[in-house]
Design an enzyme around this catalytic site. Structure first.
Site, PDB file in Angstrom:
ATOM      1  N   THR A  22       0.867  -1.189   0.000  1.00  0.00           N
ATOM      2  CA  THR A  22       0.000   0.000   0.000  1.00  0.00           C
ATOM      3  C   THR A  22       0.902   1.237   0.000  1.00  0.00           C
ATOM      4  OG1 THR A  22      -0.255  -0.263   2.399  1.00  0.00           O
ATOM      5  CG2 THR A  22      -2.042  -1.076   1.013  1.00  0.00           C
ATOM      6  N   LYS A  64       3.939  -6.969   4.058  1.00  0.00           N
ATOM      7  CA  LYS A  64       3.703  -5.568   3.745  1.00  0.00           C
ATOM      8  C   LYS A  64       3.464  -4.834   5.053  1.00  0.00           C
ATOM      9  CE  LYS A  64       0.383  -3.415   3.416  1.00  0.00           C
ATOM     10  NZ  LYS A  64      -0.232  -2.384   4.344  1.00  0.00           N
ATOM     11  N   THR A  74       1.074  -9.372  13.393  1.00  0.00           N
ATOM     12  CA  THR A  74       1.954  -8.561  12.583  1.00  0.00           C
ATOM     13  C   THR A  74       1.104  -7.706  11.669  1.00  0.00           C
ATOM     14  OG1 THR A  74       3.351  -8.782  10.635  1.00  0.00           O
ATOM     15  CG2 THR A  74       2.260 -10.740  11.357  1.00  0.00           C
ATOM     16  N   GLU A  93       6.352   4.769   7.206  1.00  0.00           N
ATOM     17  CA  GLU A  93       5.890   5.901   6.390  1.00  0.00           C
ATOM     18  C   GLU A  93       6.700   7.163   6.677  1.00  0.00           C
ATOM     19  OE1 GLU A  93       1.272   4.567   5.634  1.00  0.00           O
ATOM     20  OE2 GLU A  93       1.728   5.867   7.325  1.00  0.00           O
ATOM     21  N   ASN A 104      -0.285  10.472   5.849  1.00  0.00           N
ATOM     22  CA  ASN A 104      -1.517  10.089   6.544  1.00  0.00           C
ATOM     23  C   ASN A 104      -2.556  11.188   6.556  1.00  0.00           C
ATOM     24  OD1 ASN A 104      -1.276   7.271   7.839  1.00  0.00           O
ATOM     25  ND2 ASN A 104       0.745   8.192   8.106  1.00  0.00           N
TER      26      ASN A 104
END
Length: 408
Positions: free
Chosen positions: A156, A182, A193, A277, A403
């Site tokens: 993603t 991922k 996880t 991120e 975000n």
């Protein structure tokens, strides 16, 4: 026992195939979007293990996955990115079940032999008809060379592909283990996880698999944090199909297999933290010499998850007070008067605290240490022999940017 790295990811073990396709689960603006649905299947019967999120607000695939796990046998995964199918009520569960049932039909499998996974935006119904329309083509293209494409399809906000594979020499012969995962944001697992898949052509009983997987998760993914948010969809799977003809039964073989699974999980956990991120640093926190393992785990996770410390690392600021403050509020039983703190990287190491007091350290050297991508923080309490390691990343402006615009 020894092992070596090989190519192929989840399709490296014998008897596994995968394929992926773009099904427009989330509408993309680019001309050639990456695949967003993938299938991984074992060509023969397989035992399985799984660990799921403890988030009570869990996604529909997690609810179904817990039911599949009860049988201890599963043959396939179907995974979509772009939509989490979480907070979607009974309709979401029905949609996930439709996907499971359709894939079982296309593959000629029995009931409850497919694990469904979803990742992406929460609170939107899965466009199930698009997914179902794409499944026949995906199944038609299944290949033992499809592992890397499968790993790409589950991404993603990930910026890096996360897959590994190994060959392991055991007393009865050679087995292969492949994995993909991922995760980049909403990373703070608890007994699970993000999304991770491990395949092996070894023959292993389901109860043994489950024990190995749970223990590996505790030492890896459950010691990883990017932002302190435990996902609604966190899932970790392990499928063993026995296609190698090598059964793992002896204590020695089980120990060797378990060690490799643990190493794979740690590798993937580090990769996820490193690809957090907006991250510019991987932070490894080693809590050393505490009275109990629980204390060590609490300290390591607390420091790795401290937003103040993560921001300090982004700014290359050796603010050790934030490290020790995080240790202090972790809930662990610690004696701060015995504590040492060291910052370490390829640029060297700096002792910033010793015996409970700050040191006169070289600020320029500390800045150089914190400029490297991989940074290790060592906190030693000299109060026992329990040690634990946690994995995290720095907190940057880009995390907020990513975000703040996630749904669009």
């Amino acid at each position: 026992m020894s092992y070596k790295t090989i190519e192929g990811g989840v399709t490296a073990p014998k008897g596994f195939r995968a394929a992926a396709k773009y099904c427009a689960i989330k509408v993309k603006k680019e001309p050639n979007p990456k695949p967003d649905v993938t299938v991984v299947v074992s060509d023969c019967e397989a035992s399985c293990a799984a660990v799921f999120t403890t988030n009570k607000f869990c996604a529909a695939p997690v609810i179904l996955g817990r039911e599949v796990l009860k049988k201890g046998k599963a043959r396939a995964f179907v995974i979509n990115s772009g939509n989490a199918n979480a907070a979607t009520g009974e309709q979401g569960i029905a949609n996930a079940k439709k996907v499971e049932t359709e894939l079982e039909k296309l593959l000629g499998l029995g009931e409850d032999e497919v694990f469904v996974s979803s990742t992406g935006v929460i609170g939107q119904q899965l466009p199930v008809e698009k997914l179902l329309a794409g499944l026949p083509e995906i199944v038609a293209n299944l290949s033992d060379k499809g592992g890397t494409e499968a790993a790409r399809a589950i991404m993603t906000t990930d910026t890096k592909l996360k897959e590994v594979a190994f060959e392991l020499e055991l007393s009865g012969g050679t087995v292969r283990i492949g994995a993909m995962s991922k995760g980049s944001g909403m990373i703070h697992p608890n007994l699970a996880t993000m999304l991770a898949y491990i395949t092996t052509d070894a023959k292993v009983a389901a109860p043994v698999l489950q024990k190995i997987l749970a223990e590996s998760a505790d030492k890896s993914f459950n010691m990883t944090t990017v932002d302190g948010d435990t996902s609604t969809n966190d899932s970790l799977f392990l499928i063993a199909n026995g296609a190698s003809g090598v059964a793992i039964e002896s204590e020695e073989d089980i120990a060797a297999f378990a060690k490799l699974v643990e190493d794979i999980c740690i590798h993937m956990a580090r990769a996820i933290a490193s690809d957090g991120e907006g991250a510019t640093h991987l932070i490894v926190v080693e809590a050393r010499n505490l009275a109990t393992m629980q204390d060590a785990r609490l300290v390591a996770r607390s420091i790795a998850g401290s937003n103040l410390f993560k921001a300090a690392v982004f700014g290359r600021d050796a603010n050790w007070g934030r490290i020790m403050a995080a240790a202090g509020y972790s809930g662990a039983d610690i004696d701060p008067t015995k504590a040492d703190c060291i910052l370490k990287s390829d640029a060297g190491e700096v002792i910033v605290m010793e015996g409970g007091f700050g040191t006169q350290f070289d600020e320029e050297k500390a800045t150089a240490v914190l400029t490297e991508h991989d940074i290790t923080v060592i906190v030693d309490f000299h109060s026992g022999d329990a040690c634990a390691t946690a994995y995290g990343c720095d907190l940057t402006h880009d995390y907020v940017t990513i975000n703040g615009d996630y749904r669009s």
